[in-house]
Design an enzyme around this catalytic site. Structure first.
Site, PDB file in Angstrom:
ATOM      1  N   ASP A  16       0.844  -1.203   0.000  1.00 25.15           N
ATOM      2  CA  ASP A  16       0.000   0.000   0.000  1.00 25.15           C
ATOM      3  C   ASP A  16       0.874   1.246   0.000  1.00 25.15           C
ATOM      4  OD1 ASP A  16      -2.603  -1.549   0.780  1.00 25.15           O
ATOM      5  OD2 ASP A  16      -1.085  -2.134   2.246  1.00 25.15           O
ATOM      6  N   GLU A 245       1.831  -6.419  -5.088  1.00 24.50           N
ATOM      7  CA  GLU A 245       1.441  -5.586  -6.236  1.00 24.50           C
ATOM      8  C   GLU A 245       2.618  -4.818  -6.827  1.00 24.50           C
ATOM      9  OE1 GLU A 245      -2.327  -3.715  -6.174  1.00 24.50           O
ATOM     10  OE2 GLU A 245      -1.665  -1.983  -7.325  1.00 24.50           O
TER      11      GLU A 245
HETATM   12  O1  TRH Z   1       4.793  -6.032   0.720  1.00 24.76           O
HETATM   13  P1  TRH Z   1       3.764  -6.599  -0.175  1.00 24.76           P
HETATM   14  O2  TRH Z   1       3.299  -7.942   0.128  1.00 24.76           O
HETATM   15  O3  TRH Z   1       2.555  -5.636  -0.192  1.00 24.76           O
HETATM   16  C1  TRH Z   1       1.198  -5.778  -0.433  1.00 24.76           C
HETATM   17  C2  TRH Z   1       0.455  -5.579   0.849  1.00 24.76           C
HETATM   18  O4  TRH Z   1       0.490  -6.783   1.541  1.00 24.76           O
HETATM   19  C3  TRH Z   1      -0.942  -5.174   0.598  1.00 24.76           C
HETATM   20  O5  TRH Z   1      -1.703  -5.109   1.758  1.00 24.76           O
HETATM   21  C4  TRH Z   1      -1.549  -6.077  -0.402  1.00 24.76           C
HETATM   22  O6  TRH Z   1      -2.831  -5.711  -0.600  1.00 24.76           O
HETATM   23  C5  TRH Z   1      -0.728  -5.973  -1.624  1.00 24.76           C
HETATM   24  O7  TRH Z   1       0.578  -6.451  -1.370  1.00 24.76           O
HETATM   25  C6  TRH Z   1      -1.304  -6.701  -2.779  1.00 24.76           C
HETATM   26  O8  TRH Z   1       4.319  -6.591  -1.693  1.00 24.76           O
HETATM   27  P2  TRH Z   1       4.564  -5.402  -2.745  1.00 24.76           P
HETATM   28  O9  TRH Z   1       3.265  -4.884  -3.250  1.00 24.76           O
HETATM   29  O10 TRH Z   1       5.493  -5.902  -3.738  1.00 24.76           O
HETATM   30  O11 TRH Z   1       5.268  -4.260  -1.917  1.00 24.76           O
HETATM   31  C7  TRH Z   1       6.600  -4.334  -1.507  1.00 24.76           C
HETATM   32  C8  TRH Z   1       7.223  -2.971  -1.645  1.00 24.76           C
HETATM   33  O12 TRH Z   1       8.501  -2.971  -1.024  1.00 24.76           O
HETATM   34  C9  TRH Z   1       7.464  -2.560  -3.087  1.00 24.76           C
HETATM   35  O13 TRH Z   1       7.206  -1.179  -3.232  1.00 24.76           O
HETATM   36  C10 TRH Z   1       8.941  -2.832  -3.299  1.00 24.76           C
HETATM   37  C11 TRH Z   1       9.466  -2.483  -1.941  1.00 24.76           C
HETATM   38  N1  TRH Z   1      10.779  -3.024  -1.576  1.00 24.76           N
HETATM   39  C12 TRH Z   1      11.824  -2.145  -1.401  1.00 24.76           C
HETATM   40  O14 TRH Z   1      11.649  -0.926  -1.610  1.00 24.76           O
HETATM   41  N2  TRH Z   1      13.031  -2.629  -0.989  1.00 24.76           N
HETATM   42  C13 TRH Z   1      13.252  -3.946  -0.781  1.00 24.76           C
HETATM   43  O15 TRH Z   1      14.375  -4.328  -0.418  1.00 24.76           O
HETATM   44  C14 TRH Z   1      12.174  -4.853  -0.993  1.00 24.76           C
HETATM   45  C15 TRH Z   1      12.389  -6.324  -0.798  1.00 24.76           C
HETATM   46  C16 TRH Z   1      10.944  -4.360  -1.376  1.00 24.76           C
END
Ligand code: TRH
Length: 355
Positions: A16, A245
């Site tokens: 999010d 996402e």
């Molecule tokens: O963390 P996620 O699982 O996030 C979500 C939430 O769970 C949400 O509630 C749900 O509805 C949604 O998924 C579908 O996975 P996501 O979306 O990939 O988000 C991770 C974020 O973290 C993304 O912006 C990339 C960032 N990130 C970094 O900036 N640095 C890192 O080292 C890593 C591993 C990720």
């Protein structure tokens, strides 16, 4: 006030806030807009933004005014108000919106889905039951009739970097997968060296004892980094395991084969989303590679003993075909205007017409 306000409730993990933060930065840097990002849980935000001044509850970072949600209580709404993923706005904020003439444009930025119905719902308004306000639903998506995907203006699709093929470099960012060790065993027995970079998360416990080298495999636990650094990591690997996402979208811009672990929803609703994406993504891919992707993604998303070990060999064999496919897929997506530009056009049109 020409401000754009983005409200983000951190429901879970980083998706999010990850999407909201990327969007806020793009609106500020690429569209020249004054943007305020209201976040209920700054702890999640701080992990994505290491420049944040520890202990502060509001601060300007990368041209965006980021603030603790509760501090919105005394502020006047700007011209456009975005609720990330349908989060409820504070009631007093809604009252202040309704008191303005004209009221701000109110947009609900929805979750990304490849399902067909998204096209029909994108851009639809919904009146507030009590106040003279209407909310517009803005759906990201993979087709021209949707709001598109977040993509920085500077992102270009250069031919994928030709990485040394003596080593398979893999990034791993995932929810729990009880049988992940099966996969590591496959990689340890792989005919060429494999480097696996594991992002912080629940898998770290499952991988206890695997750090270092075993057979062909080297496992490295890597720190949580800023979004641009994470994007660079995806580009530098030949295979990316992503989730949720935002990392899912970034893997597509990285133009390499990837494996998506979808966020599990109640009543298995996520299975339909996963199938809808696979149907779009796999169109045009040869049959053996299509079958290999379906089987391996299924094994990754629906844990079962033996499934990863069973499906990995065919998936590994498909990697060269998947590399070319990933480049074609990204080029196809690249034709669409990006989400931030589409939001700006959407808002300009409605503000101009007084809708
Ligand atoms: O963390 P996620 O699982 O996030 C979500 C939430 O769970 C949400 O509630 C749900 O509805 C949604 O998924 C579908 O996975 P996501 O979306 O990939 O988000 C991770 C974020 O973290 C993304 O912006 C990339 C960032 N990130 C970094 O900036 N640095 C890192 O080292 C890593 C591993 C990720």
């Amino acid at each position: 006030m020409k401000h754009w306000d983005i409200f983000c409730k951190v429901v879970d993990n980083y998706g999010d806030i990850g999407v909201s933060w990327r969007l806020a930065r793009q609106l500020a840097a690429e569209q020249g807009l004054p943007v305020r990002l209201w976040v209920d849980e700054l702890a999640a935000f701080v992990r994505l933004c290491p420049q944040w001044v520890a202990g502060s509850s509001q601060c300007e970072v990368n041209g965006v005014w980021v603030s603790q949600w509760t501090l919105s209580e005394t502020v006047q709404p700007g011209q456009v108000v975005i609720c990330a993923f349908g989060c409820d706005l504070p009631p007093s904020w809604l009252e202040r919106m309704a008191a303005k003439t004209p009221p701000p444009l109110w947009i609900n930025l929805e979750y990304l889905s490849a399902e067909d119905w998204v096209e029909g719902c994108h851009g639809l308004p919904s009146p507030h039951p009590r106040l003279p306000l209407r909310q517009y639903f803005f759906y990201p998506g993979f087709t021209p009739s949707t709001g598109g995907l977040l993509r920085e203006a500077e992102l270009t699709l250069r031919p994928a970097v030709q990485l040394p093929n003596y080593r398979l470099k893999i990034s791993l960012f995932s929810y729990d997968q009880p049988f992940v060790v099966e996969l590591l065993q496959c990689w340890a027995a792989h005919p060429q060296p494999v480097l696996c970079l594991v992002a912080p998360g629940v898998l770290n416990d499952r991988l206890a004892g695997w750090a270092g080298s075993r057979g062909a495999l080297t496992v490295e636990e890597v720190p949580f980094v800023s979004q641009p650094e994470y994007d660079a990591r995806l580009a530098a690997c030949q295979l990316n395991f992503v989730r949720g996402e935002d990392s899912f979208v970034r893997a597509q811009w990285a133009q390499h084969p990837f494996v998506w672990q979808i966020y599990p929803q109640q009543e298995e609703a996520h299975r339909i989303k996963l199938e809808a994406f696979l149907a779009r993504y796999l169109a045009g891919l040869d049959v053996p590679s299509t079958q290999a992707v379906r089987a391996f993604w299924h094994a990754w998303n629906v844990p079962a003993a033996g499934a990863l070990a069973h499906t990995w060999p065919a998936f590994a064999a498909a990697l060269p075909a998947l590399q070319s496919h990933a480049e074609r897929w990204a080029q196809q997506l690249f034709i669409q205007p990006d989400l931030a530009s589409q939001l700006v056009s959407f808002a300009a049109h409605r503000v101009e017409c007084g809708l």
